[in-house]
Design a protein around this motif. Sequence first.
Motif, PDB file in Angstrom:
ATOM      1  N   ARG A  57     -21.840 -24.258  43.813  1.00 29.92           N
ATOM      2  CA  ARG A  57     -23.235 -24.496  44.161  1.00 29.92           C
ATOM      3  C   ARG A  57     -23.467 -24.215  45.639  1.00 29.92           C
ATOM      4  NH1 ARG A  57     -24.798 -30.122  42.324  1.00 29.92           N
ATOM      5  NH2 ARG A  57     -23.635 -30.709  44.138  1.00 29.92           N
ATOM      6  N   LYS A  58     -22.492 -24.701  46.458  1.00 34.19           N
ATOM      7  CA  LYS A  58     -22.635 -24.500  47.894  1.00 34.19           C
ATOM      8  C   LYS A  58     -22.600 -23.018  48.230  1.00 34.19           C
ATOM      9  CE  LYS A  58     -20.765 -28.855  49.376  1.00 34.19           C
ATOM     10  NZ  LYS A  58     -19.588 -29.504  49.901  1.00 34.19           N
ATOM     11  N   GLY A  78     -29.659 -24.863  53.102  1.00 33.30           N
ATOM     12  CA  GLY A  78     -28.363 -24.371  53.560  1.00 33.30           C
ATOM     13  C   GLY A  78     -27.294 -25.433  53.498  1.00 33.30           C
ATOM     14  N   LYS A  79     -26.084 -24.988  53.815  1.00 36.89           N
ATOM     15  CA  LYS A  79     -24.922 -25.889  53.793  1.00 36.89           C
ATOM     16  C   LYS A  79     -24.786 -26.570  55.144  1.00 36.89           C
ATOM     17  CE  LYS A  79     -21.429 -23.240  52.534  1.00 36.89           C
ATOM     18  NZ  LYS A  79     -20.052 -22.854  52.222  1.00 36.89           N
ATOM     19  N   VAL A  80     -24.317 -27.783  55.116  1.00 36.58           N
ATOM     20  CA  VAL A  80     -23.974 -28.447  56.377  1.00 36.58           C
ATOM     21  C   VAL A  80     -22.606 -29.097  56.202  1.00 36.58           C
ATOM     22  CG1 VAL A  80     -26.179 -28.932  57.496  1.00 36.58           C
ATOM     23  CG2 VAL A  80     -25.418 -30.385  55.642  1.00 36.58           C
ATOM     24  N   SER A  86     -23.274 -34.367  57.984  1.00 37.39           N
ATOM     25  CA  SER A  86     -24.681 -34.788  58.022  1.00 37.39           C
ATOM     26  C   SER A  86     -24.821 -36.219  57.549  1.00 37.39           C
ATOM     27  CB  SER A  86     -25.514 -33.878  57.123  1.00 37.39           C
ATOM     28  OG  SER A  86     -25.213 -34.142  55.786  1.00 37.39           O
ATOM     29  N   HIS A  87     -25.936 -36.824  57.935  1.00 39.87           N
ATOM     30  CA  HIS A  87     -26.282 -38.139  57.431  1.00 39.87           C
ATOM     31  C   HIS A  87     -27.522 -37.942  56.582  1.00 39.87           C
ATOM     32  CE1 HIS A  87     -23.452 -39.903  60.157  1.00 39.87           C
ATOM     33  NE2 HIS A  87     -23.949 -39.175  61.129  1.00 39.87           N
ATOM     34  N   SER A  88     -27.554 -38.607  55.440  1.00 44.98           N
ATOM     35  CA  SER A  88     -28.716 -38.418  54.586  1.00 44.98           C
ATOM     36  C   SER A  88     -29.957 -38.986  55.267  1.00 44.98           C
ATOM     37  CB  SER A  88     -28.475 -39.103  53.242  1.00 44.98           C
ATOM     38  OG  SER A  88     -28.227 -40.460  53.445  1.00 44.98           O
ATOM     39  N   GLY A  89     -31.090 -38.363  54.968  1.00 45.13           N
ATOM     40  CA  GLY A  89     -32.351 -38.807  55.572  1.00 45.13           C
ATOM     41  C   GLY A  89     -33.053 -37.642  56.224  1.00 45.13           C
ATOM     42  N   CYS A  90     -34.292 -37.899  56.650  1.00 41.28           N
ATOM     43  CA  CYS A  90     -35.035 -36.807  57.271  1.00 41.28           C
ATOM     44  C   CYS A  90     -35.203 -37.044  58.763  1.00 41.28           C
ATOM     45  CB  CYS A  90     -36.390 -36.643  56.589  1.00 41.28           C
ATOM     46  SG  CYS A  90     -37.477 -38.030  56.820  1.00 41.28           S
ATOM     47  N   ARG A 100     -28.174 -38.088  45.703  1.00 44.21           N
ATOM     48  CA  ARG A 100     -28.310 -37.114  46.789  1.00 44.21           C
ATOM     49  C   ARG A 100     -27.259 -36.016  46.679  1.00 44.21           C
ATOM     50  NH1 ARG A 100     -31.726 -38.283  50.986  1.00 44.21           N
ATOM     51  NH2 ARG A 100     -32.683 -40.333  50.896  1.00 44.21           N
ATOM     52  N   VAL A 101     -27.641 -34.829  47.081  1.00 37.05           N
ATOM     53  CA  VAL A 101     -26.728 -33.692  47.013  1.00 37.05           C
ATOM     54  C   VAL A 101     -26.011 -33.590  48.350  1.00 37.05           C
ATOM     55  CG1 VAL A 101     -26.525 -31.244  46.477  1.00 37.05           C
ATOM     56  CG2 VAL A 101     -28.385 -32.574  45.490  1.00 37.05           C
ATOM     57  N   LYS A 102     -24.715 -33.824  48.309  1.00 35.36           N
ATOM     58  CA  LYS A 102     -23.925 -33.854  49.547  1.00 35.36           C
ATOM     59  C   LYS A 102     -23.755 -32.437  50.116  1.00 35.36           C
ATOM     60  CE  LYS A 102     -22.702 -38.270  49.407  1.00 35.36           C
ATOM     61  NZ  LYS A 102     -23.091 -39.204  50.416  1.00 35.36           N
ATOM     62  N   GLY A 103     -23.712 -32.380  51.425  1.00 36.73           N
ATOM     63  CA  GLY A 103     -23.407 -31.112  52.095  1.00 36.73           C
ATOM     64  C   GLY A 103     -24.552 -30.113  52.105  1.00 36.73           C
ATOM     65  N   ILE A 104     -25.718 -30.560  51.663  1.00 41.12           N
ATOM     66  CA  ILE A 104     -26.875 -29.649  51.625  1.00 41.12           C
ATOM     67  C   ILE A 104     -27.953 -30.167  52.567  1.00 41.12           C
ATOM     68  CG2 ILE A 104     -28.722 -28.752  50.120  1.00 41.12           C
ATOM     69  CD1 ILE A 104     -26.023 -27.524  49.496  1.00 41.12           C
ATOM     70  N   SER A 105     -28.593 -29.232  53.236  1.00 43.21           N
ATOM     71  CA  SER A 105     -29.689 -29.591  54.128  1.00 43.21           C
ATOM     72  C   SER A 105     -30.833 -28.605  53.920  1.00 43.21           C
ATOM     73  CB  SER A 105     -29.170 -29.533  55.569  1.00 43.21           C
ATOM     74  OG  SER A 105     -30.237 -29.648  56.457  1.00 43.21           O
ATOM     75  N   GLU A 129     -37.584 -40.529  50.793  1.00 41.57           N
ATOM     76  CA  GLU A 129     -37.446 -40.651  52.251  1.00 41.57           C
ATOM     77  C   GLU A 129     -38.499 -41.600  52.808  1.00 41.57           C
ATOM     78  OE1 GLU A 129     -35.032 -39.424  53.786  1.00 41.57           O
ATOM     79  OE2 GLU A 129     -34.378 -37.619  52.758  1.00 41.57           O
ATOM     80  N   PHE A 139     -34.389 -32.223  55.940  1.00 44.16           N
ATOM     81  CA  PHE A 139     -34.001 -33.181  54.887  1.00 44.16           C
ATOM     82  C   PHE A 139     -32.509 -33.017  54.640  1.00 44.16           C
ATOM     83  CE2 PHE A 139     -38.441 -32.039  54.038  1.00 44.16           C
ATOM     84  CZ  PHE A 139     -39.031 -33.281  54.032  1.00 44.16           C
ATOM     85  N   ASN A 140     -31.751 -33.958  55.170  1.00 45.91           N
ATOM     86  CA  ASN A 140     -30.307 -33.900  54.958  1.00 45.91           C
ATOM     87  C   ASN A 140     -29.966 -34.578  53.652  1.00 45.91           C
ATOM     88  OD1 ASN A 140     -29.135 -32.470  57.067  1.00 45.91           O
ATOM     89  ND2 ASN A 140     -29.287 -34.230  58.430  1.00 45.91           N
ATOM     90  N   GLU A 141     -29.105 -33.944  52.899  1.00 42.72           N
ATOM     91  CA  GLU A 141     -28.674 -34.460  51.599  1.00 42.72           C
ATOM     92  C   GLU A 141     -29.885 -34.883  50.754  1.00 42.72           C
ATOM     93  OE1 GLU A 141     -25.736 -37.465  52.330  1.00 42.72           O
ATOM     94  OE2 GLU A 141     -24.338 -36.013  53.152  1.00 42.72           O
ATOM     95  N   LEU A 185     -34.568 -31.503  45.694  1.00 42.49           N
ATOM     96  CA  LEU A 185     -33.965 -30.197  45.966  1.00 42.49           C
ATOM     97  C   LEU A 185     -34.529 -29.150  45.008  1.00 42.49           C
ATOM     98  CD1 LEU A 185     -31.826 -28.742  47.706  1.00 42.49           C
ATOM     99  CD2 LEU A 185     -30.178 -29.217  45.932  1.00 42.49           C
TER     100      LEU A 185
END
Lengths: 375, 247
Positions: free
Chosen positions: A275-276, A291-293, A296-300, B8-13, B107, B151-153, B159
């Motif tokens: 998926r990534k 995109g991939k990171v 990161s910390h979840s949230g906006c 939440r989808v990890k590693g995605i922004s 959020e 929007f992180n994760e 998404l």
Amino acid sequence: MASKQDGLKRELIALLGNNGTAFSLSDFRVRVKKVSRPRKWTRTAAPHPTRKDSLTFSSWKPQGATSVYNPEAVPHESELTRLIAADRDIWAIDSDWPLDEIMYMLELWQAFDGRFFLVADRYNYQGKTRTVEQIKDCFYKCAQKSGAFRQSSVSKGFVNFNMEEAMLRKTLLASSLEKRTGDVEEADFLFSEYRRILAYQEKMIEERNALQDKLDLPVTPSNIHCFSGSHGLSYLSHSLLLSDKLKRKRQNPPQPQSEQPEKTHSRVHSESDHRKDKFSESSSNTKHGIGKVTKSHSGCSLRSVRCQFKGNATPKVLSLLSSLELASTVGMPTTETCSAFEVLQRQLHLVLDAKKMLDKLNHEIRTELARQPNS
Amino acid sequence: MAPSGIKRVKGISAFRPIVYGTVARRVPPEERGPNFPPDHTHRWTVFVKGIHGRDISHFVKKVQFKLHETYANRIRNVEAPPFQVTETGWGEFEIQIKVYFVPEAGEKPLTLFHFLKIRPYNPEMPIEDPANPPPETSEPVYSQQYDEIIFNEPTEAFLEILKTKGDVTLPSVGKANARADPAEPFNKETEEDEVNRINLAIKKVNEVLEEKRKLIVQKEQELAELRKKRLEKEEQEKGSKMEVDES
């Protein structure tokens, strides 16, 4: 109304009340009967199984018992006295214990059935008194010299008697008995504190060693500003540990396993990887800003917030920017502008480091000039 | 277990660009109607929008504008595009803008601040003479900011929305028209200009850094020489002292 009881039962009812737990007294009664009956103990001869000579041993034996109670039989006192009397020259060596005093001590020992405390209590040789430890020491030495115990397994314990240690133990015991509650608490506290300090010291040494091992790395050309503060060392250690972990992860990629749950996990993992990869490759995701990171910390959050100067050095950076006539904000915080701005930030920190270094050098030059012999 | 879509989808922004700000225009006295407050001089609008009028309702549910306390119902909630509030006034103040996201995002609302600008800013303009104020124009005064909400994760459901709706690519209007439209100043060319500006700053800073580096090398050499000189002199003095002692 409960019937009147007698004996043990009455005592128990008085203690527990009428509604006490029901139990049988029969076994207890038998045991009490058995144990409570006193028996006479007599000093009897106890032949030692390993000895071949004529030395006789004696020990305590309860009335009615077929065997001798204490296997740790000591040589018969009269035997010891006889041995010492027969070989007087051996005993005259120790100036602290004249032979006559030894004989006096042995007499007392015999009189009080080898009870050292009583011997010490009644001791009065020409107005001289002795402690229990001194008497014990002398007695065991005598027993050893006489050869009475040489073949006995029991003798090992006596041979090892150390007067100094016994005295020290006694002093420690006396001092601990004299302690009050407050003293004990304080000692406990101090001891726990001592242990804590020791543990901390060990931990620190370990950490320092680990850090030193990790410091055998090439010198980085990038900014080291964040490591130079008061929290620099802990931050450095933390980041090194993180990088170490990442390195290990990279070195040991997850292997496909044969077991079912592992399989599921790897399937999920590969799915997410896929998926990534899909995200990074697809042009539609670029269009939709996905995109991939790696971290990161979840949230906006707002991108402009990330393009701001942070940390203690901010005022210095801002003044440097104004001195160079450069803007301190990003007008349009996009991915590209922000990454360019991050480069600018790093360079600015490097300039600040260089400035600090220059100041230090100037100071050192001034000091050196002052130290010159002809100055 | 978490309900589907909340995970939440990890590693995605993901990010979405927004533009927020104000546009104000002086209303000539002849155009002021009977409902126009007598002491007000300008009509202004505070807004939150997408770049070049792109729709943002797929991720923004509601926008709350908190106006100056002198306004009646100072908290204005706008729950459908266009997310904007139009008012009249005479002064400038800070407006608090709270952006609420769609429920799928999961959020918390994001708070922004914007200073309402009703008079144009021109640093080259001479200081105003209160006795002879310059003639006021009815040209619109824009004050707007570009930003990107990251929007992180994001949640799985969000998404999916982000993957299908919205475009984040900056439109290209050509070098000549980069800043032609004051209402829509954010485009590919403006971004390029900004990157160039930062690169120029980096170049300037690098030059300063190079200077400092050279100076450091120079100073280090100077220090080493001084140290060497001192040590030599000390050695000499020690030697001569020993000779005197021996003699």
